[in-house]
Design an enzyme around this catalytic site. Structure first.
Site, PDB file in Angstrom:
ATOM      1  N   TYR A   1      -0.597   2.019  11.304  1.00  0.00           N
ATOM      2  CA  TYR A   1      -0.790   1.357  10.010  1.00  0.00           C
ATOM      3  C   TYR A   1       0.412   1.612   9.109  1.00  0.00           C
ATOM      4  CZ  TYR A   1      -2.941   0.083   5.530  1.00  0.00           C
ATOM      5  OH  TYR A   1      -3.208  -0.488   4.310  1.00  0.00           O
TER       6      TYR A   1
ATOM      7  N   SER B   1       0.849  -1.212   0.000  1.00  0.00           N
ATOM      8  CA  SER B   1       0.000   0.000   0.000  1.00  0.00           C
ATOM      9  C   SER B   1       0.873   1.246   0.000  1.00  0.00           C
ATOM     10  CB  SER B   1      -1.003   0.045   1.164  1.00  0.00           C
ATOM     11  OG  SER B   1      -0.665   1.004   2.126  1.00  0.00           O
TER      12      SER B   1
END
Length: 230
Positions: free
Chosen positions: A149, A136
């Protein structure tokens, strides 16, 4: 092109389910891995091709070892591993609970490490294989409300870069896929429809990833970066 036996974590929905569908259409046997049996059954039912599914908790070394070993015994080889399982909880740091922090680090980072660790001996034995880590864009650029995250994804990025060097003299290739926001379960509960409309479709992203894996005898695409259209 037949990609052999393809193992995909987090295959019950989103990008993982899309990749499973596309690899099956190419003639591969696709092993769908995930925590929810119900989601895996639903995902497998929408695939035209050769599939099997396995419940797994990628946070558990024991669970990963058992499932990967079972796949190897049944299918004889593991040609592709796609580390796609991931959890995102988006809050300011002082709002995050301990269990939420542990869940993201254990799933996103440790899960990727455990799955790769268990697959590598088999790939070394056959002296071929490909590992694709779905990182990501948060593994390249930190964002507000994504401190932990992003930390987990930066960790996956560093891990991937290190094992690329570790495997440089083998026929095993390792890839990182960095993408912007997609329309997946990660966002759809908390995002308004207007914002979601600008997010990428997982089917489009899976096409780009699989396309980057073709003609690997002629080239090596280590990093796959897919940005949202501005």
């Amino acid at each position: 092109m037949d990609y052999g036996t393809v193992v995909i974590t987090g295959a019950g929905s989103g990008l993982g389910a899309s990749l499973a569908k596309k690899f099956a259409l190419l003639g591969s046997h696709v092993c769908l891995l995930g925590r929810s049996k119900e989601k895996l059954i639903q995902s497998a039912s929408q695939i035209k091709g050769d599939t099997s599914f396995y419940e797994i908790d990628v946070r558990s070394k024991k669970s990963v070892r058992e499932v990967i070993g079972k796949i190897k015994r049944i299918h004889g080889s593991i040609d592709y591993l796609i580390n796609n399982a991931g959890v995102g909880i988006f809050k300011y740091l002082d709002e995050l609970e301990e269990d939420e922090i542990v869940q993201m680090l254990d799933t996103n980072l440790k899960g990727t490490i455990f799955c790769t660790q268990e697959v590598l001996p088999y790939m070394k034995e056959q002296n071929k294989g490909q590992i694709i880590n779905i990182v990501s864009g948060s593994g390249k650029v930190a964002k507000e409300t994504e401190s932990v995250y992003s930390a987990s994804k930066f960790g996956v990025r560093g891990f991937t870069d290190a094992i690329v060097l570790e495997l440089a003299n083998t026929n095993i290739k390792v890839h990182s896929a960095y993408m912007g926001n997609m329309r997946t379960d990660l966002w759809e509960k908390d995002m308004d429809e207007e914002r979601l409309a600008s997010f990428m479709d997982p089917d489009d992203v899976s096409d780009v990833i699989i396309g980057s894996l073709q003609n690997q005898h002629k080239m090596y695409v280590k990093d796959i970066t897919i940005l949202n259209h501005c």
